[in-house]
Scaffold this active site. Structure first.
Site, short mmCIF file in Angstrom:
data_model
loop_
_atom_site.label_atom_id
_atom_site.label_comp_id
_atom_site.label_asym_id
_atom_site.label_seq_id
_atom_site.Cartn_x
_atom_site.Cartn_y
_atom_site.Cartn_z
N GLY A 69 0.40 -9.21 10.12
CA GLY A 69 -0.14 -10.51 10.51
C GLY A 69 -0.47 -11.37 9.31
CG ASP A 89 -12.53 -9.13 10.98
OD1 ASP A 89 -11.50 -8.76 11.56
OD2 ASP A 89 -12.58 -9.35 9.76
CD1 TRP A 103 -4.83 -4.76 10.44
CD2 TRP A 103 -4.87 -4.52 8.23
NE1 TRP A 103 -6.14 -4.74 10.04
CE2 TRP A 103 -6.19 -4.59 8.70
CE3 TRP A 103 -4.65 -4.37 6.86
CZ2 TRP A 103 -7.29 -4.52 7.85
CZ3 TRP A 103 -5.75 -4.30 6.01
CH2 TRP A 103 -7.05 -4.38 6.51
CG ASP A 160 -9.47 -5.13 11.79
OD1 ASP A 160 -8.32 -5.45 11.55
OD2 ASP A 160 -10.45 -5.84 11.53
NE ARG A 171 -3.86 -2.48 1.56
CZ ARG A 171 -3.90 -3.63 2.27
NH1 ARG A 171 -3.22 -3.74 3.39
NH2 ARG A 171 -4.62 -4.65 1.86
#
Lengths: 571, 263
Positions: free
Chosen positions: A199, A309, A248, A311, A139
């Site tokens: 991860g 999930d 991340w 995040d 990215r």
């Protein structure tokens, strides 16, 4: 929350009036600076260059350039294109621009230096992964100290010579076979480069700082506290060893406070929380670290013991606004759970939390003004009756980023509306460190025939919506705001377009030939303003869209940077 | 963490094509693994599932996970209920199924010897040592951060001798580590490669070795250094109480190394 909301609205009314009056006084970037001097203690605007992932360390994704503006954007045309040749699309990196040179990276870590005015290749670097190493996505790069810094999917951080593209140093951030990877752009803080652990399979995640000059490791902060550390007791048994909390994406930095801010990901296993009873610090949190030592200054956990999930890994936007009559240094964070958390970035104090999706979130019935979750709606175990939970696990906003304009005082967000049937299951016996612990199936929200999305212009503190721009599919590209009062982004069908930052009216669009998953930037080269957008549809989230819309299979991938400018004046 | 999410949708559009016809003759162990790898990369690796060579995609990583052979056979054959993991036993011809199983086993260090049948299983101590060698929780002091064993780990420093006991492992001599001087900076260094123009060496100053690419003329490399293996081991936090590798831990690691390394 409602009481606090009204206090904030009243408190902000004064500064809003001031902002509006000055915004209307002209279109020039000089005005923008005047406004910032009034309400911005820190200037987060990018200028001639786009030097870091979020434009500047404050992550506004805003440029003070205004050659291209609401009055002339309809004349904008392609200036040049750069095809990376990396067929592992999409192109989802944020180009970095320094002194008119564009530094671009691709998923397989092909790095290019390109003349920003002409598109001519200056140098290229093709990374060779380690044996068995896997490269999934990339990215962006960071540029500092005469080096171009890039992370790799097989968990290396590499420094290239900025002039030649030759490798200067390379360090394994960790043994990738244990589960680390880097997909995000590094963050440069003074003489250090900081990378987040992306991860891949369960371990205890961390942020690591390296010396830009030598590559030597300077500090590491684990996002899961180890034995003897405060917060370790929030994990049951040895679940901390595999607890995840991957930071991340890319963080932000406030040079005045010398604090680095980063959002952390979900705890592992993702959906099943049975083994990790407790609030699982510092997962789904914002952490503030001393930039020199990596020591924790404060944290704010948005979601204790996440099982959806959700995040908190997205960008931390740093801006200063009047709240309750005094200027506060704020951190504005769009979470994956459908809420925006507004924190005081000096202390971590919660100042407001407001929903930003149209479809009401139902994973909780509400969040108090102290940030406490009310009425948790945990997903059912396998075999139990299924339950529709909103939002879906990719969140109303995914890793694509917002943009904040100091001229309008608004933050621009791509927001998706969809829900999912989640299930939890205990780990599969015999599978070491089972990572998932559940599944989900995405679906349209209740009362709608289809999922959909929209771009909103919101007050970052109160969440009050100024305008909305609807879109029938999902938006997965970042917003870009400029002092030309434009908001630019691309959609999944391939259109790159400009909206009026004040009204949301579409002013211009161009079909680029492939869907958008990246982050557009703007810069000056040879005195001329350019707007560059990565193109190419793809990613795990994008692939899920084919389950919502069969036509999604036609949103082609690719890896091309498309660059626009106003037509050159006849000499 | 959406990038590792399940291949719920993609999986069902990947149709397995038996492009590789079933074997006409029994395959040797190496052939079977190779064939299993080809089948795997055409099917299991695709569509955001386990990734090429099983290094993870949307579905979990399979390589180097320490999965047990029986578990691999069960899951590949019968699938995992209510997840995208299908029961390949119902789709794949028997020989192909066996090849895929052999391949996934090989990713976890389980291989059949060409002539002697299955390799002897690791002893309990050796398995414990293996887990410690690759232990995620050992973090910066983890053995596999610098040593590659059974195809897993970073190959910064190949293991040339297996020390006799824990004490000698802590103080193991590292004759390959020298001292480099580069533009006035002196540091312990491990040579990686050298040509007339360019030298690549690891700077061992910080616990993560840094591979430097330098002009040969800028580097002075001498024998001997201040670097100590024990200083890296002190960075391990493997035990539940966060302490370093204990002597018992190191002894177990040595049992593992003796079982798998043929020097």
């Amino acid at each position: 929350m409602r009481r606090r909301f009204w206090i904030l609205v009243l408190a902000l009314a004064g500064s809003q009036v001031l902002l509006r009056a000055q915004s209307n006084s002209g279109n020039g970037s000089r005005d923008a600076h005047k406004i910032e001097a009034t309400v911005q203690a820190r200037d987060g605007a990018a200028g001639a260059d786009w030097p870091s992932f979020g434009g500047t360390d404050l992550a506004w994704r805003y440029s003070a350039l205004d050659q291209i503006n609401t009055t002339n954007v309809n004349k904008m045309v392609p200036a040049w294109m750069f095809q990376s040749g990396d067929e592992q699309g999409p192109l989802q990196s944020t180009p970095i621009v320094v002194n008119g040179v564009v530094y671009l990276s691709t998923n397989r870590v092909h790095v290019f230096a390109i003349d920003g005015a002409t598109g001519r290749l200056i140098w290229q670097y093709i990374y060779e992964p380690s044996p068995g190493g896997r490269l999934s996505s990339n990215r962006g790069v960071a540029v500092a100290g005469g080096k171009v810094l890039v992370g790799t999917g097989d968990d290396f951080l590499i420094a290239l010579d900025q002039t030649t593209g030759k490798e200067v140093w390379k360090v394994a951030v960790d043994d990738a076979s244990v589960g680390g990877s880097i997909s995000s752009a590094p963050l440069v803080v003074k003489d250090k480069v900081i990378v987040g652990d992306g991860g891949e399979s369960p371990h205890r995640a961390y942020l690591t700082a390296f010396d830009i000059k030598t590559g030597r490791m300077l500090w590491r902060f684990y996002t899961v506290p180890g034995p003897g550390e405060k917060g370790h007791e929030t994990w049951a048994g040895d679940s901390w060893k595999y607890g995840g909390a991957y930071p991340w994406m890319t963080g932000s930095y406030d040079p005045e406070l010398n604090l680095v801010y980063w959002g952390t990901g979900n705890p592992d296993p993702i959906f099943y929380g049975g083994q990790r009873q407790g609030i699982d610090l510092y997962s789904c949190s914002i952490i503030a670290l001393d930039a020199d030592t990596g020591k924790l200054r404060w944290y704010y956990q948005e979601i204790p013991h996440d099982t959806w999930d959700y995040d908190s890994a997205w960008e931390c936007v740093l801006l200063d606004r009047q709240v309750n009559g005094r200027t506060r240094k704020l951190l504005v964070h769009f979470g994956k759970a459908g809420y925006v958390w507004v924190l005081d970035r000096e202390t971590g104090e919660l100042l407001n939390v407001h929903p930003y999706s149209e479809v009401p979130a139902n994973w909780v019935t509400g969040i108090t003004d102290k940030g406490e979750l009310v009425g948790r709606n945990d997903s059912p175990m396998e075999g139990e009756p299924r339950k529709l939970i909103c939002p879906a696990s990719s969140g109303p906003k995914d890793l694509e980023q917002t943009a904040y304009s100091p001229r309008t005082g608004l933050i621009y967000s791509p927001t998706k509306e969809y829900c999912a049937y989640f299930t939890q299951r205990p780990p599969v016996p015999g599978a070491a460190n089972d990572h998932g612990g559940g599944t989900y199936v995405y679906t349209a929200p209740p009362g709608h025939d289809s999922a959909y999305s929209h771009i909103d212009a919101l007050d970052p503190v109160t969440g009050k919506r100024q305008w909305t721009y609807p879109y029938k599919y999902n938006l997965l590209a970042s917003m870009l705001a400029t002092a030309g009062d434009l908001v630019l982004t691309g959609d999944s069908e391939g259109d790159f377009f400009a909206l009026d930052a004040h009204t949301g009216k579409k002013l211009w669009s161009f079909q680029t030939g492939a869907g958008h998953r990246g982050s557009a930037v703007t810069y000056l080269a040879g005195g001329r303003q350019y707007i560059a957008t990565p193109t190419g549809w793809g990613s795990v989230t994008a692939s899920i869209m084919a389950g919502l819309w069969p036509e999604a299979v036609s949103w082609r991938t690719g890896s091309t940077l498309v660059v626009f400018a106003l037509p050159e004046q006849p000499r | 963490m959406t990038r590792t999410l399940m291949c719920l949708f993609g999986l069902f559009i990947v149709l397995f094509r038996p492009a590789l016809a079933s074997a006409q003759r029994p395959l040797g162990p190496a052939e079977e693994i190779k064939r299993g790898g080809e089948l795997f990369n055409r099917t299991c690796a695709q569509s955001y599932c386990h990734g090429a060579n099983g290094v993870a995609g949307g579905a979990p990583r399979l390589t180097g996970r320490g999965l047990e052979g029986g578990y691999i056979e069960r899951v590949v054959t019968y699938g995992i209920g209510n997840t995208p993991m299908p029961a390949w036993g119902q789709t794949l011809p028997g020989a192909d199924l066996a090849a895929v199983i052999a391949y996934v086993k090989s990713l976890n260090g389980i291989t059949k010897s060409a002539d002697a049948g299955p390799a002897p299983p690791l002893s309990t101590d050796a398995m414990h040592g293996r887990d410690l060698f690759y232990d995620p929780a050992a973090e910066l002091g983890r053995c596999s951060n610098c040593h590659r064993v059974n195809g897993r780990g970073l190959n910064i420093a190949p293991i040339k001798t297996v020390p006799s006991d824990a004490a000698s492992m802590r103080t193991v001599a590292a004759p390959d580590v020298g001292t480099a001087t580069v533009k006035g900076d002196t540091f312990p260094a491990l040579l990686d490669s050298q040509t007339r123009e360019t030298i690549r060496l690891y700077d061992l100053t910080s616990v993560r070795p840094v591979l430097l690419t330098l002009a040969s003329s800028d580097v002075k490399l001498t024998q001997g250094s201040s670097w100590k293996h024990s200083s890296v081991l002190e960075e391990s936090h493997s035990n539940a109480d966060g302490k370093n590798y204990s002597d018992d831990d190191l002894d177990a690691i040595l049992v593992f190394l003796r079982a798998v390394i043929q020097l």
